[in-house]
Structures are given as structure tokens and as C-alpha cells.
Write a protein that holds these residues in place. Structure first.
Motif, short mmCIF file in Angstrom:
data_model
loop_
_atom_site.label_atom_id
_atom_site.label_comp_id
_atom_site.label_asym_id
_atom_site.label_seq_id
_atom_site.Cartn_x
_atom_site.Cartn_y
_atom_site.Cartn_z
N LEU A 122 -83.31 -71.92 67.50
CA LEU A 122 -82.75 -72.44 68.75
C LEU A 122 -83.04 -73.93 68.88
CD1 LEU A 122 -81.45 -71.88 71.57
CD2 LEU A 122 -83.77 -71.62 72.41
N LEU A 123 -84.28 -74.29 68.63
CA LEU A 123 -84.67 -75.69 68.75
C LEU A 123 -83.89 -76.55 67.77
CD1 LEU A 123 -88.52 -75.20 69.11
CD2 LEU A 123 -86.90 -75.86 70.88
N GLN A 124 -83.69 -76.00 66.59
CA GLN A 124 -82.95 -76.71 65.57
C GLN A 124 -81.51 -76.96 66.01
OE1 GLN A 124 -82.93 -76.01 60.78
NE2 GLN A 124 -82.36 -74.35 62.10
N ARG A 125 -80.92 -75.92 66.56
CA ARG A 125 -79.55 -76.06 67.03
C ARG A 125 -79.46 -77.08 68.14
NH1 ARG A 125 -75.42 -71.38 66.31
NH2 ARG A 125 -76.20 -70.64 64.33
N ARG A 126 -80.49 -77.08 68.96
CA ARG A 126 -80.44 -77.98 70.10
C ARG A 126 -80.44 -79.43 69.66
NH1 ARG A 126 -84.12 -76.65 75.07
NH2 ARG A 126 -85.69 -77.77 73.91
N THR A 127 -81.03 -79.71 68.52
CA THR A 127 -81.02 -81.08 68.02
C THR A 127 -79.57 -81.53 67.80
OG1 THR A 127 -83.11 -80.67 66.91
CG2 THR A 127 -81.85 -82.57 66.18
N GLU A 128 -78.82 -80.66 67.18
CA GLU A 128 -77.41 -80.96 66.94
C GLU A 128 -76.66 -81.08 68.28
OE1 GLU A 128 -73.81 -81.57 64.98
OE2 GLU A 128 -75.90 -81.75 64.36
N TRP A 129 -76.96 -80.15 69.14
CA TRP A 129 -76.32 -80.11 70.46
C TRP A 129 -76.58 -81.41 71.22
CZ3 TRP A 129 -78.62 -79.86 75.40
CH2 TRP A 129 -77.80 -79.41 76.42
N ARG A 130 -77.79 -81.89 71.15
CA ARG A 130 -78.15 -83.12 71.88
C ARG A 130 -77.38 -84.32 71.35
NH1 ARG A 130 -84.57 -83.38 72.91
NH2 ARG A 130 -84.60 -83.49 70.65
N ARG A 131 -77.21 -84.35 70.04
CA ARG A 131 -76.47 -85.46 69.46
C ARG A 131 -75.05 -85.50 70.02
NH1 ARG A 131 -73.28 -86.65 65.92
NH2 ARG A 131 -72.89 -84.54 65.20
N ARG A 132 -74.49 -84.31 70.17
CA ARG A 132 -73.11 -84.26 70.67
C ARG A 132 -73.05 -84.62 72.15
NH1 ARG A 132 -70.31 -79.02 69.34
NH2 ARG A 132 -68.59 -80.28 70.11
N VAL A 133 -74.02 -84.17 72.91
CA VAL A 133 -74.06 -84.52 74.33
C VAL A 133 -74.22 -86.03 74.48
CG1 VAL A 133 -75.43 -84.34 76.43
CG2 VAL A 133 -74.90 -82.29 75.11
N LEU A 152 -81.94 -91.39 75.23
CA LEU A 152 -83.00 -91.31 76.22
C LEU A 152 -82.57 -90.41 77.39
CD1 LEU A 152 -85.59 -92.77 75.66
CD2 LEU A 152 -84.72 -94.76 76.88
N LEU A 153 -81.36 -90.62 77.84
CA LEU A 153 -80.82 -89.82 78.94
C LEU A 153 -80.73 -88.34 78.55
CD1 LEU A 153 -78.03 -92.31 79.97
CD2 LEU A 153 -79.71 -91.39 81.59
N THR A 154 -80.15 -88.11 77.39
CA THR A 154 -79.96 -86.72 76.94
C THR A 154 -81.29 -86.02 76.75
OG1 THR A 154 -78.01 -87.49 75.75
CG2 THR A 154 -78.81 -85.29 75.24
N ASN A 155 -82.20 -86.68 76.07
CA ASN A 155 -83.50 -86.07 75.82
C ASN A 155 -84.26 -85.83 77.12
OD1 ASN A 155 -82.74 -86.45 73.19
ND2 ASN A 155 -84.33 -87.94 72.69
N ALA A 156 -84.15 -86.76 78.03
CA ALA A 156 -84.83 -86.59 79.30
C ALA A 156 -84.26 -85.38 80.05
CB ALA A 156 -84.70 -87.86 80.14
N PRO B 116 -84.06 -78.80 56.68
CA PRO B 116 -83.82 -78.09 57.93
C PRO B 116 -84.90 -77.07 58.28
CG PRO B 116 -81.80 -78.26 56.67
CD PRO B 116 -82.88 -78.80 55.80
N ALA B 117 -85.31 -76.31 57.29
CA ALA B 117 -86.31 -75.28 57.56
C ALA B 117 -87.61 -75.90 58.08
CB ALA B 117 -86.58 -74.47 56.30
N LEU B 118 -87.96 -77.03 57.54
CA LEU B 118 -89.19 -77.69 57.97
C LEU B 118 -89.01 -78.32 59.34
CD1 LEU B 118 -90.39 -79.35 54.65
CD2 LEU B 118 -91.31 -77.34 55.79
N THR B 119 -87.83 -78.86 59.59
CA THR B 119 -87.56 -79.42 60.90
C THR B 119 -87.75 -78.36 61.98
OG1 THR B 119 -85.86 -80.74 59.80
CG2 THR B 119 -85.91 -80.80 62.20
N GLY B 166 -84.78 -91.26 66.61
CA GLY B 166 -83.34 -91.31 66.38
C GLY B 166 -82.87 -92.72 66.08
N GLN B 167 -83.33 -93.66 66.86
CA GLN B 167 -82.93 -95.05 66.66
C GLN B 167 -83.45 -95.57 65.32
OE1 GLN B 167 -80.91 -96.68 68.54
NE2 GLN B 167 -81.00 -98.58 67.33
N TRP B 168 -84.66 -95.15 65.01
CA TRP B 168 -85.28 -95.50 63.74
C TRP B 168 -84.42 -95.00 62.58
CZ3 TRP B 168 -89.40 -97.85 61.33
CH2 TRP B 168 -89.79 -97.36 60.10
N ALA B 169 -83.93 -93.79 62.70
CA ALA B 169 -83.10 -93.22 61.65
C ALA B 169 -81.76 -93.96 61.58
CB ALA B 169 -82.86 -91.74 61.90
N ARG B 170 -81.20 -94.26 62.76
CA ARG B 170 -79.93 -94.98 62.80
C ARG B 170 -80.03 -96.34 62.12
NH1 ARG B 170 -78.56 -92.53 67.67
NH2 ARG B 170 -80.04 -93.84 68.77
#
Lengths: 197, 197
Positions: A122-133, A152-156, B116-119, B166-170
Motif C-alpha cells: 500500500l505504501l509503495q503504491r501511495r508513492t506513485e499515487w502521490r506523484r500523480r496528485v 510539499l503540499l501533496t506530502n503534507a 521496489p521490494a526494498l522501497t 524527490g527534488q534531489w532525485a529530480r
DNA sequence: GTCTATCATGTCTTCGAGTGACACGTCGAC
DNA sequence: GTCGACGTGTCACTCGAAGACATGATAGAC
């Protein structure tokens, strides 16, 4: 018609499989249920199960992703003169109501929280989800957000959501999620100044 | 002495195993490296590997948890008159510097981000870590924080950390992490009023 | 209607992570 | 020194996941 018998039966079998799986998961737990159990309950082979779902975990998350889609769509639909933080507040409030209303979604959440492997997914998916948001926020008309501030806004926002879930768990389900969300979005404030100082 | 030959050799073998593993992971990737590869490189059986580490993933995270411990300790050590948000800011700034300074820690981070698995595991661990940080915040002398607000603070802090990453990666590693962190902690503000309105 | 390419399924096989059981050897307390 | 606890190797096993191959059913072209 574009939907032939093939697709129809396929979807039917998928739904059948998902129903069997969620039933077994609820009764004996996720780890204690083997793929063979599910396949057998649905009258097929283990191999065939994997032709419908790439992994055992995906059965659980099937149908959950749709809500993620809707969040992105909702963001785009909000009035343009609304600030991004307020936009997130309103969209996520609606999203939370939706989850709260579905008995099936709630049961899934409980299963996920009770299973470490699923929590990780779930947490993994949410990473992707956050990027899209975050992208959706930046795409709003008139939004002049740099990527960092959008993140910053999305993560907050997810920080608030997590805090709500935590309080909800602490109170053993006896809490006003909506009020908690509103309070969280009120307590946390994100300034937008990027080139200001 | 309480440390007999048994414990000594055990720790030595553990370190050896970890060294072999990280080397192999760096060279051919996490998924492409089997436990048997690692065991064989260290001159033992697959079965014996699992007597030192419960899972393959745990080899990677071995030695990382210590930093989590230090964060909790640092929070307790900050001056009592410092606000919780500023406290988190200072502690996490120091923590970030520490990671940034260690070549080994950076390599581990890269490996985790590439797998991914480690993330997923990392995110899972952070859930536990956040709970402890939240508790540490509330335990500070003079801190009158309800659990919800403490979670809000902690989660918001990790929100900033994530945005920095995220910014660091970007920017492909070409960014001033310290400046980004400071900016993030400045943009995000968490009010403490709980019984106010 | 038939014919054919496509698709779904079952069976068999393989791989890798993780566990259990058993035997043997070594360490350490006495 | 003896004896028990512990570490280790070996073998066998379960489970998730994926590939190869054969077979039967289906959709669509003719």
C-alpha cells in the motif's frame, strides 16, 4: 459490440476469483491462504489464477486504484481560484467519505493493516499515487507551483491523512474522521512562496 | 567476560555476510542476487545464511536502524524551550547531514531506491519509526502535545524529507539538500492549538 | 457453415525465498 | 574430563511466481 463473450467471461471469472479470495482472506488471513486455496475454491488451477492476477497481493488491491484515479480527476475539476491546500482538503475529504461509506473498502483496509506484506504494498503504491496528485496540482489552471512546493503540499496532505488514520485506530474506530481531517488541514499550513525569500 | 567465542564469531560472520551481500547487490542488483550466491561467497549454505538474517532484505537494512535510534535520542536532548517543529527541523537536519556524509549509507539508499521490494520495506519500517518519533516528541519536558498533533508534526516532517528526496532525485543529485530542508521546514507550518477552536 | 488465428486453460517444470527435521561437531559450564 | 546447549551442514519441503507446451474453445473472415 466491442465486448465479446471473451471479455465478459473474463471479467466474471475475475470477480468470482476476487470474491473467493477476499472471503478466504477474511476468514483465515492473507498469509494463511495459499493461491491454491483460492484457485481451488474457484474451480481452477493455481496457474490459471496467475492469468487473472499478477500476484496474490493484487487481488486485494483490485478495485482500490479506481479511487486514486478519482482523486486526480477531482483535483482538475475544482474551481481555479481555489488555493491548492484548500483544494486538497476538499478533494480528500470527499475521498475519505467515499471510503468510509463502503463496507467492502473498510474491510479491505482492515485486512491491509493486519498484514505487513500488504501494508508495504500500500505504501509503495501511495508513492506513485502521490506523484500523480502532485502533477495534478501543478496542472491546475493558474497554479504556479514549482515541483518542490507541489510535493510539499501533496506530502503534507498525506501526512494529515495518516494522522487521521492513526487517531482513528487509537480510538478504535470511535472518532469523527471528518472533524479530524478538517482540524488537521487547519493545523498544518503550507506557504507557497518559492521565489520570495 | 560475557562475550565468548560464540558471540564473537557470530558477529564476525554476520559482518562478513553483510559485506559479501552489499558487494554483490551493488554489482548485480538485489533481485539478481540469490541468497545462495551470498552464502556461497561467504562459504556457507543457504540454510546457514537464514540463521544470521531472517530475510534477504534484512541484510540491507542491517545497521540502518541505528540512525533511527539516534533521532529519538536527539529529540530528547534538545532544549526544552524549543518548539516541537523547530526541534524536528534541527534533529532531521543533523540526521540528513549524517547520511550524506557516509558513503556506505548513500550507496544503501541508492540500492533501496532502485529496488521496489526494498522501497516497500523502507516505507514499512518508517511507519514504526514515526510512531517512536511521535512518542519522543510528546515525552519532551514541557511539551503539551495530544497524540494527534504529535503525529501531525511527525508526519509533516517526513513529508518535508520526502519532498527533499524527490527534488534531489529530480536534480540528479545536484541539489543543496540542506537548503531544501530548511526551505521545506519554513514553508510548512504546524499550529499546535488543540483546544483553541 | 467452415476454416483459421487467437485465446483460455491444464499439466509439467523450474526457480528462489524461507522453514522444518535430523545428525554431527564444538563450545562452555561444571 | 563429561554432558548439555548451541551452531552448522544436509536433505526435504512449502509456497509464490513464471515458462513451455499441448489442447480445446471461440471469434471473425470467407
Amino acid at each position: 459490440m466491442k465486448e465479446g463473450l471473451r471479455e465478459r467471461t473474463r471479467r466474471a471469472v475475475r470477480a468470482e476469483l476476487a470474491a473467493m479470495a477476499t472471503d478466504l482472506f477474511a476468514r483465515q488471513g492473507f498469509d494463511e491462504t495459499t493461491v491454491e486455496d483460492i484457485a481451488q475454491a474457484a474451480g481452477m488451477t493455481k496457474r490459471s489464477f496467475f492469468r487473472y492476477f499478477p500476484t496474490k497481493e493484487d487481488v486485494v488491491f483490485d478495485g482500490i486504484d479506481l479511487t486514486g484515479e478519482s482523486v486526480v480527476a477531482d483535483i482538475a475539476a475544482r474551481p481555479a481560484d481555489e488555493g491548492p491546500w484548500e483544494c486538497l482538503h476538499q478533494v480528500l475529504r470527499a475521498w475519505q467519505e467515499e471510503i468510509h461509506a463502503s463496507e467492502r473498502a473498510l474491510a479491505t483496509m482492515r485486512l491491509i493493516e493486519a498484514t505487513p506484506a500488504l501494508t508495504a504494498r500500500l505504501l509503495q503504491r501511495r508513492t506513485e499515487w502521490r506523484r500523480r496528485v502532485s502533477d495534478a496540482l501543478r496542472s491546475r489552471p493558474g497554479a504556479e507551483l514549482d515541483p518542490y512546493t507541489a510535493d510539499l503540499l501533496t506530502n503534507a496532505a498525506t501526512a494529515v491523512l495518516d494522522a487521521v488514520s492513526g487517531q482513528w485506530a487509537r480510538a478504535d474506530g470511535d472518532a469523527d474522521r471528518r472533524a479530524l481531517l478538517d482540524r488537521g488541514f487547519d493545523q498544518v499550513r503550507v506557504a507557497l512562496g518559492t521565489g520570495r525569500a
